[in-house]
Design a protein around this motif. Structure first.
Motif: not given
Lengths: 388, 388
Positions: A22-23, A53-57, A105-107, A264-265, A267, B64-65, B98, B100-106
């Motif tokens: 991805r970009s 860096i590289g994931r969401a807010s 990944a929710e938190r 790295e991915n 959680f 947000e996205r 766009n 990112k893979l992994g962390g679906d709960a995000e």
């Protein structure tokens, strides 16, 4: 002694780089500030951290539920036994209160970033750099003055030539790095192999080059890439496939003898436990790259080390993801294999701070109290502004 | 034809109930509204859905996205082949762009809730109830007029007596339900067994009672509870342990012969795939309870069915989590085992709508276009208000 405020702000990190998947044009990071009423030099001590860096807010979970929970805890309930500092693990337990199991990944990034900001504050209260605090508590007092550090580079850029890529790599070597990493999977396999050959001409030793596929491949492609690059004998082959596709990892590990790297991915310590149970990762060579702010912070990383060791890995198998001051202190403090560096990318969040220099592949560690974001002139003004 | 607005609002759902793991006092749900420019009866058609009850707010990722991404897509790029309606799978692909893979709960709940709101809109454009649209597309046109439905009840309440619990269960039977579920794991095992015996006195047939431990047990406790309740021969034993602790599931499946149930706390088809690969779940008896709005919506549920079938399960092994109109239409439309109901809890988000009645354990299906939230007087005013 109490935490008076917890603030968060999400900032954009303008880049024009891409990996295979991805970009990275629209990426962001969330800064968390933990303000205390402990006064030093006439000012309250404040802990800072930023999210992976590289994931969401991650602003919303911090603001909506994690910060209110932490601020509502009775101050003494989160002190250490002597009452002289905060206990990050007690604060972590408060942050987790009433969170539902599963779906880390929710938190995990909101809680992990807050946790590292708390550790920054704790080290500032002790008036020591964080790596020293960690080494004293968790590595038998083996305080380091440097830590092995490699460059996560070799991105795909618009209009890039092989010469450009070689020049980038020459620049990293000239800056004092000895090990480099580059992207694969963004071009046809034969072209990626030519890129690798071009970089090997610059770096010489193939054990000083790693490649990173950023999860792009399916099983067949991941194995095909492994077979194509195996003759190079690289330092490692990183994230060939989806981070939770353990069966593909197992198939790649069977087909590819040199070291693999991943995680790295993931959680949480729980996700790492499953990865190590099912992926076929080999404790004598493969590399675990959990990203501390993404996966419950340093309090989470203590469990990561425990789980890795239970599965036969040593601390030298661990390279925290994220080329920043957090990974630097964590790698040094726990005595890990090393850390990553992203010179010149990710804007204000890239790089270490003004105290850190590179020598023969090692980063000389900062000596400011805490993480030392105060000595990072591209980033600290944003931190100062968000607390003012 | 285009989507003109995507709105979200998170509402509190006041309850005083608890399960074994936590209090549900502060839970929330996020409503998503997808506003179109398709006019019927002088008004634009709008799709609605709400996120899985019991987890966090999902407003931020929508706002947000996800919503900006969907609204930026060229309208024709998300039409069906005939150009007569939106294609929910194309909209789903846009929403995922766009990420990112992994962390679906995000994002799986933000994207899943939006996806179900899109399906509500699509069914309204077709002027059919959603269960009919799903049956026509995905179940050979086998449109149902009713679906099996059980009560997720038997919560722990402050000051509750055994008599209170029995009265609750009698009320459900009188309301037309034939199968009930109750909580375990919140009291000592012997006391929980007494509660089960008390409820069995009311319900009679032990195959009409399930128990739910809400992930509270460690391995030893999960097995101990299984051994204690095995003689009852219950319909199922749900979520004994952490949703991703496959090794404990495997140990419980070896020790406990009657049916198990799980998966409401998995966030994606990928997580289900791993669960079925490693948990020892038995396709001839165990129950899969993926929660559609939590796990990428109906577009995600299509993959869930595919993965379950690949592992030997039939559609009758699937009971979507979440006692609401979404689960009702999905269970009926895909011809699943049945759905859940939460009468009298979860405030405005609990229950079905005014069209739905219960007969001999079956819910008579609504006939309004879409999901039919418009016929739910506790909830629809909030939906109307958020779009005004």
């Amino acid at each position: 002694m109490r935490i008076t405020k917890i603030l968060e702000r999400t900032i954009p990190l303008a880049t024009n780089i891409s990996n295979s998947a991805r970009s990275l044009q629209d990426i962001r990071t969330t800064i968390v500030a933990v303000v205390s009423d402990v006064i030093r030099g006439g000012k309250p001590l404040i802990g800072f951290a930023f999210s992976s860096i590289g994931r969401a807010s991650h602003s919303a979970p911090v603001r909506e539920r994690i910060a209110p929970r932490v601020l509502a805890a009775p101050p003494e309930s989160v002190f250490n036994a002597a009452g002289t500092n905060f206990d990050p693990d007690k604060l972590h337990a408060v942050a987790m209160k009433n969170e539902k199991l599963g779906g880390d990944a929710e938190r995990s990034a909101a809680i992990g970033t807050l946790n590292i900001a708390v550790w920054d504050l704790v080290a500032k209260i002790e008036e020591k750099p964080l790596h020293q605090v960690l080494a004293e508590r968790f590595n038998g007092g083996d305080v380091q003055d440097r830590v092995f550090c490699y460059v996560g580079g070799g991105w795909y850029r618009p209009g890039q030539t092989t010469q450009d890529l070689q020049d980038e790599m020459r620049g990293h070597l000239a800056a004092g790095y000895s090990m480099l990493k580059m992207k694969v999977g963004g071009l046809a396999l034969a072209e990626d192999c030519k890129r690798i050959e071009a970089v090997l001409k610059v770096i010489g030793d193939s054990k000083s080059l790693a490649v990173d596929a950023n999860c792009i491949f399916d099983r067949q492609q991941a194995i095909a890439c492994g077979k194509a690059i195996a003759p190079f004998g690289l330092r490692w082959y990183e994230e060939p496939c989806h981070p939770q596709d353990y069966e593909t990892y197992k198939a790649v590990a069977e087909a590819y003898a040199p070291p693999l790297a991943s995680c790295e991915n993931l959680f949480s310590p729980r996700e790492l436990e499953n990865f190590l149970l099912y992926s076929g990762f080999r404790s004598d060579r493969d590399i675990i790259q959990i990203d501390p702010p993404l996966a419950y912070g340093i309090s989470g990383y203590l469990r990561v080390i425990e789980i890795a060791q239970k599965h036969g890995f040593t601390r030298k198998s661990l390279f925290p993801h994220g080329g920043n001051l957090m990974g630097l202190h964590i790698a040094a403090g726990f005595g890990l294999g090393g850390c990553e560096s992203y010179p010149g990318v990710f804007g204000a969040a890239g790089g270490f701070n003004d105290e850190v220099s590179l020598q023969n592949g090692y980063a000389i560690l900062p000596q400011s109290p805490g993480l030392g974001f105060e000595m990072k002139p591209e980033l600290f003004p944003m931190m100062r502004e968000m607390i003012s």
